[in-house]
Design a protein around this motif. Structure first.
Motif, PDB file in Angstrom:
ATOM      1  N   HIS A   1     -65.288 -62.349 -16.847  1.00 21.67           N
ATOM      2  CA  HIS A   1     -66.039 -62.143 -15.603  1.00 21.67           C
ATOM      3  C   HIS A   1     -65.558 -63.075 -14.494  1.00 21.67           C
ATOM      4  O   HIS A   1     -66.250 -63.264 -13.497  1.00 21.67           O
ATOM      5  CB  HIS A   1     -67.545 -62.339 -15.855  1.00 21.67           C
ATOM      6  N   GLY A   2     -64.388 -63.687 -14.676  1.00 25.87           N
ATOM      7  CA  GLY A   2     -63.852 -64.607 -13.691  1.00 25.87           C
ATOM      8  C   GLY A   2     -64.603 -65.926 -13.697  1.00 25.87           C
ATOM      9  O   GLY A   2     -65.325 -66.241 -14.656  1.00 25.87           O
ATOM     10  N   ILE A   3     -64.442 -66.710 -12.632  1.00 28.55           N
ATOM     11  CA  ILE A   3     -65.163 -67.973 -12.493  1.00 28.55           C
ATOM     12  C   ILE A   3     -65.604 -68.135 -11.038  1.00 28.55           C
ATOM     13  O   ILE A   3     -64.969 -67.600 -10.129  1.00 28.55           O
ATOM     14  CB  ILE A   3     -64.331 -69.193 -12.960  1.00 28.55           C
ATOM     15  N   PRO A   4     -66.667 -68.881 -10.803  1.00 24.34           N
ATOM     16  CA  PRO A   4     -67.183 -69.029  -9.440  1.00 24.34           C
ATOM     17  C   PRO A   4     -66.332 -69.949  -8.562  1.00 24.34           C
ATOM     18  O   PRO A   4     -65.567 -70.789  -9.055  1.00 24.34           O
ATOM     19  CB  PRO A   4     -68.573 -69.636  -9.637  1.00 24.34           C
ATOM     20  N   THR A   5     -66.523 -69.805  -7.280  1.00 26.20           N
ATOM     21  CA  THR A   5     -65.864 -70.665  -6.299  1.00 26.20           C
ATOM     22  C   THR A   5     -66.203 -72.126  -6.574  1.00 26.20           C
ATOM     23  O   THR A   5     -67.343 -72.467  -6.859  1.00 26.20           O
ATOM     24  CB  THR A   5     -66.314 -70.279  -4.873  1.00 26.20           C
ATOM     25  N   GLY A   6     -65.177 -72.978  -6.505  1.00 24.29           N
ATOM     26  CA  GLY A   6     -65.347 -74.405  -6.751  1.00 24.29           C
ATOM     27  C   GLY A   6     -65.165 -74.797  -8.204  1.00 24.29           C
ATOM     28  O   GLY A   6     -65.143 -75.976  -8.537  1.00 24.29           O
ATOM     29  N   GLN A   7     -64.996 -73.805  -9.064  1.00 18.38           N
ATOM     30  CA  GLN A   7     -64.824 -74.066 -10.491  1.00 18.38           C
ATOM     31  C   GLN A   7     -63.352 -73.876 -10.874  1.00 18.38           C
ATOM     32  O   GLN A   7     -62.541 -73.430 -10.076  1.00 18.38           O
ATOM     33  CB  GLN A   7     -65.717 -73.138 -11.315  1.00 18.38           C
ATOM     34  N   ALA A   8     -63.039 -74.195 -12.122  1.00 20.67           N
ATOM     35  CA  ALA A   8     -61.671 -74.069 -12.615  1.00 20.67           C
ATOM     36  C   ALA A   8     -61.688 -73.676 -14.083  1.00 20.67           C
ATOM     37  O   ALA A   8     -62.679 -73.913 -14.790  1.00 20.67           O
ATOM     38  CB  ALA A   8     -60.921 -75.390 -12.429  1.00 20.67           C
ATOM     39  N   GLY A   9     -60.618 -73.072 -14.517  1.00 21.78           N
ATOM     40  CA  GLY A   9     -60.421 -72.717 -15.919  1.00 21.78           C
ATOM     41  C   GLY A   9     -58.943 -72.860 -16.229  1.00 21.78           C
ATOM     42  O   GLY A   9     -58.136 -73.060 -15.333  1.00 21.78           O
ATOM     43  N   TRP A  10     -58.580 -72.733 -17.501  1.00 20.62           N
ATOM     44  CA  TRP A  10     -57.169 -72.903 -17.856  1.00 20.62           C
ATOM     45  C   TRP A  10     -56.696 -71.803 -18.774  1.00 20.62           C
ATOM     46  O   TRP A  10     -57.481 -71.166 -19.482  1.00 20.62           O
ATOM     47  CB  TRP A  10     -56.912 -74.263 -18.493  1.00 20.62           C
ATOM     48  N   THR A  11     -55.375 -71.590 -18.716  1.00 21.11           N
ATOM     49  CA  THR A  11     -54.715 -70.629 -19.596  1.00 21.11           C
ATOM     50  C   THR A  11     -53.358 -71.187 -19.996  1.00 21.11           C
ATOM     51  O   THR A  11     -52.929 -72.228 -19.508  1.00 21.11           O
ATOM     52  CB  THR A  11     -54.471 -69.272 -18.888  1.00 21.11           C
ATOM     53  N   THR A  12     -52.689 -70.426 -20.827  1.00 23.04           N
ATOM     54  CA  THR A  12     -51.289 -70.700 -21.131  1.00 23.04           C
ATOM     55  C   THR A  12     -50.503 -70.637 -19.823  1.00 23.04           C
ATOM     56  O   THR A  12     -50.959 -70.039 -18.850  1.00 23.04           O
ATOM     57  CB  THR A  12     -50.733 -69.658 -22.122  1.00 23.04           C
ATOM     58  N   ALA A  13     -49.310 -71.186 -19.831  1.00 26.50           N
ATOM     59  CA  ALA A  13     -48.435 -71.095 -18.665  1.00 26.50           C
ATOM     60  C   ALA A  13     -47.371 -70.011 -18.854  1.00 26.50           C
ATOM     61  O   ALA A  13     -46.522 -69.827 -17.984  1.00 26.50           O
ATOM     62  CB  ALA A  13     -47.774 -72.438 -18.381  1.00 26.50           C
ATOM     63  N   GLY A  14     -47.416 -69.319 -19.976  1.00 24.89           N
ATOM     64  CA  GLY A  14     -46.453 -68.247 -20.189  1.00 24.89           C
ATOM     65  C   GLY A  14     -45.020 -68.756 -20.073  1.00 24.89           C
ATOM     66  O   GLY A  14     -44.639 -69.717 -20.732  1.00 24.89           O
ATOM     67  N   ASN A  15     -44.244 -68.142 -19.184  1.00 25.39           N
ATOM     68  CA  ASN A  15     -42.830 -68.480 -19.007  1.00 25.39           C
ATOM     69  C   ASN A  15     -42.589 -69.608 -18.006  1.00 25.39           C
ATOM     70  O   ASN A  15     -41.439 -69.911 -17.703  1.00 25.39           O
ATOM     71  CB  ASN A  15     -42.056 -67.236 -18.538  1.00 25.39           C
ATOM     72  N   LEU A  16     -43.631 -70.214 -17.486  1.00 23.30           N
ATOM     73  CA  LEU A  16     -43.477 -71.305 -16.518  1.00 23.30           C
ATOM     74  C   LEU A  16     -43.037 -72.586 -17.227  1.00 23.30           C
ATOM     75  O   LEU A  16     -43.299 -72.765 -18.421  1.00 23.30           O
ATOM     76  CB  LEU A  16     -44.801 -71.549 -15.783  1.00 23.30           C
ATOM     77  N   PRO A  17     -42.419 -73.530 -16.501  1.00 22.06           N
ATOM     78  CA  PRO A  17     -41.987 -74.792 -17.114  1.00 22.06           C
ATOM     79  C   PRO A  17     -43.134 -75.799 -17.238  1.00 22.06           C
ATOM     80  O   PRO A  17     -43.055 -76.929 -16.779  1.00 22.06           O
ATOM     81  CB  PRO A  17     -40.898 -75.284 -16.147  1.00 22.06           C
ATOM     82  N   ALA A  18     -44.225 -75.348 -17.839  1.00 21.07           N
ATOM     83  CA  ALA A  18     -45.432 -76.159 -18.031  1.00 21.07           C
ATOM     84  C   ALA A  18     -46.124 -75.647 -19.289  1.00 21.07           C
ATOM     85  O   ALA A  18     -45.800 -74.566 -19.785  1.00 21.07           O
ATOM     86  CB  ALA A  18     -46.361 -76.029 -16.821  1.00 21.07           C
TER      87      ALA A  18
END
Length: 171
Positions: free
Chosen positions: A54-71
């Motif tokens: 359901h997404g996240i509200p304004t001012g909040q944060a969440g995390w995921t994998t970085a997939g193919n990014l250098p992180a």
């Protein structure tokens, strides 16, 4: 925390985590959000859907994998949309604080960030820069290095002024 400014594309910077200026639905989009999803590949979107249906509200944060990014991780921050009337600086501060909180939970030491809300969301560049720098320097965190990736000259200039102000003690 050491804050540095860079004109590098955020999707090319090798760090522990990349911060994404995300839309509340966390389904990709334009600007930095779209660039991160394109460069990182479908694993980021799949993780967003699974973790945050359901997404996240304004001012909040969440995390995921970085997939193919250098992180290892992408920390998705939903900044306020100034153009749409979300003009409370506390929402922008909250986004950066929540990004650092998640970074600490993930043991992140080096992080790359965009100018959250200062692109297509229309937040005035200098105010956005002042809030970002003040919040990062004023938040207790284990993050040792924060790299602001600012490809737009107006944003690079604004963040440079914000850092100068902070160094003079005007946090």
């Amino acid at each position: 925390m050491e804050i540095t400014l860079s004109t590098d594309d955020i999707t090319t910077v090798a760090v522990d985590a990349i911060v994404n200026a995300a839309h509340h639905a966390l389904r990709g989009g334009g600007g930095v959000d779209g660039a991160i999803h394109r460069a990182g590949g479908p694993a980021i979107l799949a993780d967003c859907i699974e973790r945050y249906p359901h997404g996240i509200p304004t001012g909040q944060a969440g995390w995921t994998t970085a997939g193919n990014l250098p992180a290892q991780y992408v920390i998705h921050v939903v900044g306020p949309n100034y153009t749409a009337g979300q003009r409370d600086p506390a929402l922008l501060e909250s986004g950066y604080r929540n990004a650092l909180r998640i970074a600490d939970e993930l043991s992140v030491r080096r992080i790359a960030l965009p100018a959250v809300s200062a692109g297509i969301y229309g937040w005035p560049a200098q105010e956005a820069a002042d809030i970002a720098v003040r919040t990062l320097l004023g938040t207790t965190t284990g993050v040792a290095e924060a790299i602001f990736c600012l490809v737009e000259p107006r944003l690079y200039k604004a963040f440079g002024k914000a850092l100068e102000k902070a160094e003079r003690g005007g946090r």
